[in-house]
Design an enzyme around this catalytic site. Structure first.
Site, PDB file in Angstrom:
ATOM      1  N   ARG A 226       0.846  -1.200   0.000  1.00 37.07           N
ATOM      2  CA  ARG A 226       0.000   0.000   0.000  1.00 37.07           C
ATOM      3  C   ARG A 226       0.886   1.256   0.000  1.00 37.07           C
ATOM      4  O   ARG A 226       0.620   2.219   0.718  1.00 37.07           O
ATOM      5  CB  ARG A 226      -0.929   0.013   1.212  1.00 37.07           C
ATOM      6  CG  ARG A 226      -2.232   0.765   0.931  1.00 37.07           C
ATOM      7  CD  ARG A 226      -3.034   1.021   2.184  1.00 37.07           C
ATOM      8  NE  ARG A 226      -4.324   1.606   1.826  1.00 37.07           N
ATOM      9  CZ  ARG A 226      -5.031   2.370   2.626  1.00 37.07           C
ATOM     10  NH1 ARG A 226      -4.620   2.662   3.827  1.00 37.07           N
ATOM     11  NH2 ARG A 226      -6.181   2.866   2.232  1.00 37.07           N
TER      12      ARG A 226
ATOM     13  N   LYS B 287      -9.623   5.084  16.094  1.00 39.25           N
ATOM     14  CA  LYS B 287      -9.562   3.854  15.283  1.00 39.25           C
ATOM     15  C   LYS B 287      -8.081   3.606  15.004  1.00 39.25           C
ATOM     16  O   LYS B 287      -7.435   4.413  14.336  1.00 39.25           O
ATOM     17  CB  LYS B 287     -10.341   4.051  13.980  1.00 39.25           C
ATOM     18  CG  LYS B 287     -10.294   2.852  13.035  1.00 39.25           C
ATOM     19  CD  LYS B 287     -11.229   3.100  11.863  1.00 39.25           C
ATOM     20  CE  LYS B 287     -11.084   2.063  10.762  1.00 39.25           C
ATOM     21  NZ  LYS B 287     -11.885   2.428   9.582  1.00 39.25           N
TER      22      LYS B 287
ATOM     23  N   CYS C  97      -8.021  -2.189  14.268  1.00 31.98           N
ATOM     24  CA  CYS C  97      -8.279  -2.387  12.837  1.00 31.98           C
ATOM     25  C   CYS C  97      -6.952  -2.756  12.195  1.00 31.98           C
ATOM     26  O   CYS C  97      -5.904  -2.264  12.611  1.00 31.98           O
ATOM     27  CB  CYS C  97      -8.826  -1.090  12.234  1.00 31.98           C
ATOM     28  SG  CYS C  97      -9.148  -1.195  10.460  1.00 31.98           S
ATOM     29  N   SER C  98      -6.995  -3.608  11.197  1.00 32.13           N
ATOM     30  CA  SER C  98      -5.800  -3.842  10.396  1.00 32.13           C
ATOM     31  C   SER C  98      -6.305  -4.228   9.017  1.00 32.13           C
ATOM     32  O   SER C  98      -6.547  -5.396   8.751  1.00 32.13           O
ATOM     33  CB  SER C  98      -4.963  -4.962  11.018  1.00 32.13           C
ATOM     34  OG  SER C  98      -3.872  -5.236  10.175  1.00 32.13           O
ATOM     35  N   GLY C  99      -6.569  -3.180   8.188  1.00 30.45           N
ATOM     36  CA  GLY C  99      -7.215  -3.443   6.906  1.00 30.45           C
ATOM     37  C   GLY C  99      -8.455  -4.285   7.167  1.00 30.45           C
ATOM     38  O   GLY C  99      -8.668  -5.318   6.549  1.00 30.45           O
TER      39      GLY C  99
ATOM     40  N   ASP D 289      -7.592 -10.501  17.217  1.00 28.68           N
ATOM     41  CA  ASP D 289      -7.125 -11.546  18.127  1.00 28.68           C
ATOM     42  C   ASP D 289      -7.345 -11.111  19.561  1.00 28.68           C
ATOM     43  O   ASP D 289      -7.541  -9.937  19.855  1.00 28.68           O
ATOM     44  CB  ASP D 289      -5.646 -11.854  17.858  1.00 28.68           C
ATOM     45  CG  ASP D 289      -4.779 -10.605  17.907  1.00 28.68           C
ATOM     46  OD1 ASP D 289      -4.625 -10.034  19.005  1.00 28.68           O
ATOM     47  OD2 ASP D 289      -4.255 -10.187  16.849  1.00 28.68           O
TER      48      ASP D 289
ATOM     49  N   GLU E 219     -34.859   6.007   3.651  1.00 30.42           N
ATOM     50  CA  GLU E 219     -33.679   5.342   4.229  1.00 30.42           C
ATOM     51  C   GLU E 219     -33.317   5.980   5.572  1.00 30.42           C
ATOM     52  O   GLU E 219     -32.969   5.284   6.532  1.00 30.42           O
ATOM     53  CB  GLU E 219     -32.495   5.438   3.255  1.00 30.42           C
ATOM     54  CG  GLU E 219     -32.644   4.493   2.075  1.00 30.42           C
ATOM     55  CD  GLU E 219     -31.607   4.717   0.990  1.00 30.42           C
ATOM     56  OE1 GLU E 219     -31.183   3.733   0.366  1.00 30.42           O
ATOM     57  OE2 GLU E 219     -31.213   5.893   0.741  1.00 30.42           O
TER      58      GLU E 219
HETATM   59  C1  GLA Z   1      -8.048   0.402   6.242  1.00 33.14           C
HETATM   60  C2  GLA Z   1      -9.274   0.309   7.113  1.00 33.14           C
HETATM   61  C3  GLA Z   1     -10.401   1.110   6.503  1.00 33.14           C
HETATM   62  C4  GLA Z   1      -9.960   2.540   6.368  1.00 33.14           C
HETATM   63  C5  GLA Z   1      -8.693   2.606   5.535  1.00 33.14           C
HETATM   64  C6  GLA Z   1      -8.119   4.009   5.515  1.00 33.14           C
HETATM   65  O1  GLA Z   1      -8.231  -0.268   5.047  1.00 33.14           O
HETATM   66  O2  GLA Z   1      -9.645  -1.014   7.321  1.00 33.14           O
HETATM   67  O3  GLA Z   1     -11.553   1.020   7.287  1.00 33.14           O
HETATM   68  O4  GLA Z   1      -9.750   3.085   7.633  1.00 33.14           O
HETATM   69  O5  GLA Z   1      -7.691   1.755   6.031  1.00 33.14           O
HETATM   70  O6  GLA Z   1      -6.958   4.095   4.802  1.00 33.14           O
END
Ligand code: GLA
Length: 742
Positions: free
Chosen positions: A445, A478, A528-530, A536, A616
């Protein structure tokens, strides 16, 4: 008493409500593993061990005398070492200063403690209510100065045992640990299946169930993080085990870095499981007088199938791993701007999202990637944690205040462990990026990894983030990490210590998180990690919720959330309603279904709310009301998987711990014309009590579509319910609310 030690026989029993775990020190000081399973009430299970000569297996030698019928190669042991005559996979591998690779561990003593043993610098299960009892078994190598403390804690009521190992060098020369697993567990008998959870970015934690075969089967990660690809959680199960019956065992690694989980079925069809830090990129120089603490493993055993096993894991993670102010506090329903704007936003756009969101009951706006440094795409800016006021059009403080004025909390995104080459941080500290000297580092990335094994880099991150968090009204972070780590190298470590990098990186991460969370106890940290690349139990110690996947497609999420539910509670599962066509799959699903699926998680939105229709928006208002109504049931209730995501209709339920109510959600994943009615059983309620069951379509107002009055818990469990519809459509969702009628 959860732990019993019989000094005369050497028998050690760890007892939980429904299970027992047993070891025995034999006449040679070898710690045998004699049993793990349903209750045996303290009986000595070493009677099941039958010794006989095994050709080509290493035998025990006492002095120079070979005991030919006693082979470590087939004996069930508590913690086996490489180079001891046991040729199977082992927990420990040691390189001595003379180049030798042998190790032998013999019992030297035991001690018990009230409460939980401690693990410094590592996430772990903690004991808040005085439930735990602990046991430490000291093992010594008679030929060297190495000592290993096998650590056990028993959470009796929860059917949970935790294990870890601490290694101590009592000598005057360094000892190199080449493999230092946290868990080694043997089964003499039984034919098992192994359930693991594999995946990839945006499609995490797919369940795979395979029979064990002779040889070694393994999962693991050498990606620097626990990974999207194999989750550090697995289940070993007898062949006939299903959701409601059968014997099974769970193993959850409380660690976010590289791991190896191996299983060997040996020459006489015995099974051994070894779990710990992946040895591929690990080697630890244990200096004289120093110790090394291996991370922890959570174990559970159920003889009532996977459902009970998962609920054991849910409870221990929710109550004894997740920590801090947000552990039980109601988490805010959030809206995140990532899929709404990606990198193109300014304060005005965010305020307009907040304005609209607050009218509908959303409680927090999270500003995602792109607010700092020079960051218009993913080529630059990581590391420069200074708000880009030019892009935003105001300061972070002003933006936060504007959001607060609209009745919303304000959250923010960071990716602290990464660095862009196009950043001021990289220009001033190129040596802080992870790279092997003389080689071009691997990009992913477009970014590099920041070397947080270094204390100076940890301090920089703590300082920068503290500055941002103290200068704006920020309630949530986050914490992202968007690449794997290829080069396991730090410019700050000597050549003989490079094998420590991967683990030191994790220790650095844990230190940063610990310090920031102590300084900002009111801030909710989401991992979060992507998406779910670091989902875990280790991260859950710091981040009580984790963005479960970058895939927000409600139908794909059925599978992702199903796989996740085997090892992790709903309160940890970050789940949002996003726009259609879905950004990852292009699929169009009803708004109500997206809501019903995201509701089985921490719940939030990830779309441009300013572009929604009034209808919505009205659904959002109702979804949030429903989520609030069922918050306790969903977040603290007992989770039951009623079907699998391979079934045409995917169904799951939450049952209140007091059995007063339940909520069932059903989603039609795949429809065929003229299909059979959708029927399901509802376990978990009180057999003899009477309940009312109300069927609702979650998009409609709360008008019931069918009510069944005074049906017994036993009828719900054994007879079940049928969805009351002539025709229902693909991707449609139903919910059934069950409440006690008495
Ligand atoms: C990762 C996170 C997404 C967002 C992007 C931002 O992919 O999982 O939710 O925050 O990065 O770059």
């Amino acid at each position: 008493m959860a732990i019993t030690i019989q000094n005369d026989t050497g028998l050690i029993t760890l007892a939980t409500c429904n299970t027992e775990y047993q070891m025995k020190t034999d006449e040679y000081g070898v710690l045998l593993h004699t049993y793990y399973g349903a209750k045996i009430y303290g009986s000595d299970m070493s009677e099941t061990i039958s010794c006989r000569e095994r050709g080509f297996s290493g035998n025990l030698t006492v002095g120079r005398e070979e005991i030919r019928s006693y082979s470590l190669d087939v004996l069930p042991q508590e913690y086996s070492c490489a180079g001891s005559g046991d040729y199977r996979i082992s927990g420990l591998s040691v390189l001595d200063s003379n180049g030798g690779r042998s190790c032998t561990l013999r019992v030297a003593g035991t001690r018990t403690e009230k409460g939980k043993y401690s693990l410094e610098g590592l996430p772990h299960v903690y004991d808040e209510n005085g439930e735990a009892e602990s046991l430490v078994i000291t093992m010594k190598d008679p030929y060297s100065a190495l000592e290993a403390e096998l650590q056990y804690s028993v959470f009796e009521k929860s059917d949970i045992i935790t294990r870890s190992v601490r290694f101590i060098n009592n000598g005057s020369e360094a000892i190199q640990l080449e493999k230092a697993a946290s868990l080694c567990l043997d089964w003499q008998f039984g034919d098992y299946d192994w359930l693991t959870f594999y995946g990839c970015h945006a499609q995490e934690r797919n369940l795979q169930r395979v029979p064990l075969h002779h040889g070694v089967q393994s999962i693991g990660s050498t990606r620097g993080n626990s990974s999207h690809h194999y989750n550090p959680f697995s289940i070993l199960a007898e062949k006939n085990t299903d959701e409601n019956s059968g014997l099974c065992f769970a193993f959850s690694f409380v660690y976010s870095g590289e791991f190896l989980m191996e299983i060997e079925k040996d020459q006489v069809s015995q099974t051994r499981l070894v779990l710990g830090i992946h040895p591929a990129n690990f080697s630890w120089k244990l200096e004289p007088g120093m110790s090394f603490q291996a991370p922890e493993v959570i174990l559970s055993c159920s003889s009532e199938g996977f459902g009970k096993l998962s609920r054991n894991m849910h409870k221990i993670i929710r109550d004894n791993v997740c920590r801090g102010e947000w552990k039980y506090k109601q988490r805010p329903v959030l809206i995140n701007n990532w899929e709404a704007t990606y990198f193109s936003f300014d304060a005005q756009k965010l305020i307009s999202i907040a304005e609209e969101s607050s009218k509908l009951g959303i409680e927090m706006l999270v500003m995602d990637d792109g607010w700092f440094g020079k960051r218009e795409d993913d080529y630059s800016g990581l590391g420069d944690w200074y708000p880009n006021e030019k892009k935003l059009g105001c300061s972070l403080k002003e933006l936060g205040e504007e959001i607060n004025k609209r009745g919303m909390k304000f959250g923010i995104w960071f990716e602290p462990e990464s660095i862009s080459e196009d950043s001021d941080l990289y220009r001033s500290h190129p040596e802080w990026a992870v790279a092997v000297p003389g080689r071009d580092p691997v990009l992913s990335r477009n970014q590099l990894v920041l070397d947080i094994s270094r204390t100076d880099v940890q301090d920089y991150i703590i300082d920068r983030m503290s500055d941002v968090l103290s200068n704006a009204p920020i309630s949530y972070v986050k914490w992202d990490m968007n690449r794997s780590i290829c080069e396991k190298y730090s410019a700050s470590l000597s050549a003989d210590k490079q094998g420590e990098f991967a683990h030191r990186f994790m220790l650095g991460l844990y230190r940063i998180l610990e310090e920031l969370e102590n300084t900002f106890p009111h801030v909710l940290f989401e991992g979060c990690s992507g998406g779910g690349g670091r989902f875990d139990a280790g991260m859950m110690y710091y981040t009580p919720q984790i963005w479960c996947s970058d895939n927000t497609d409600a139908i794909n999420r059925l599978n992702i959330q199903y796989g996740t539910s085997f090892g992790y509670p709903v309160s940890t599962v970050g789940a949002h309603v996003s726009a259609v066509p879905n950004h990852q799959t292009g699929r169009v699903t009803p708004f109500a279904t997206r809501g019903a699926v995201a509701m089985s998680g921490t719940f939030g939105y990830e779309l441009d709310i300013t572009k929604l229709t009034d209808a919505e928006k009205e659904q959002i208002r109702r979804q949030i009301q429903r989520f609030h109504k069922y918050y306790e049931l969903i977040q603290r209730g007992d989770y039951y998987r009623l079907t699998s995501p391979k079934d045409p209709c995917v169904i799951w339920s939450f049952v209140a711990p007091d059995k007063n109510s339940a909520l069932i959600t059903a989603v039609s994943r795949e429809i065929t014309a003229n299909s059979a009615p959708v029927h399901f059983n509802v376990p978990g309620l009180d057999d003899r009590r009477l309940y009312n069951a109300v069927f609702v379509l979650p998009e409609a107002d709360d008008r019931p579509l069918k009510v069944i009055e005074k049906i017994s818990g036993a009828a719900l469990k054994n007879g079940g319910l049928t969805i009351p519809v002539v025709q229902w459509w693909e991707y449609e969702a139903w919910q059934v609310e069950i409440t006690a009628a008495d």
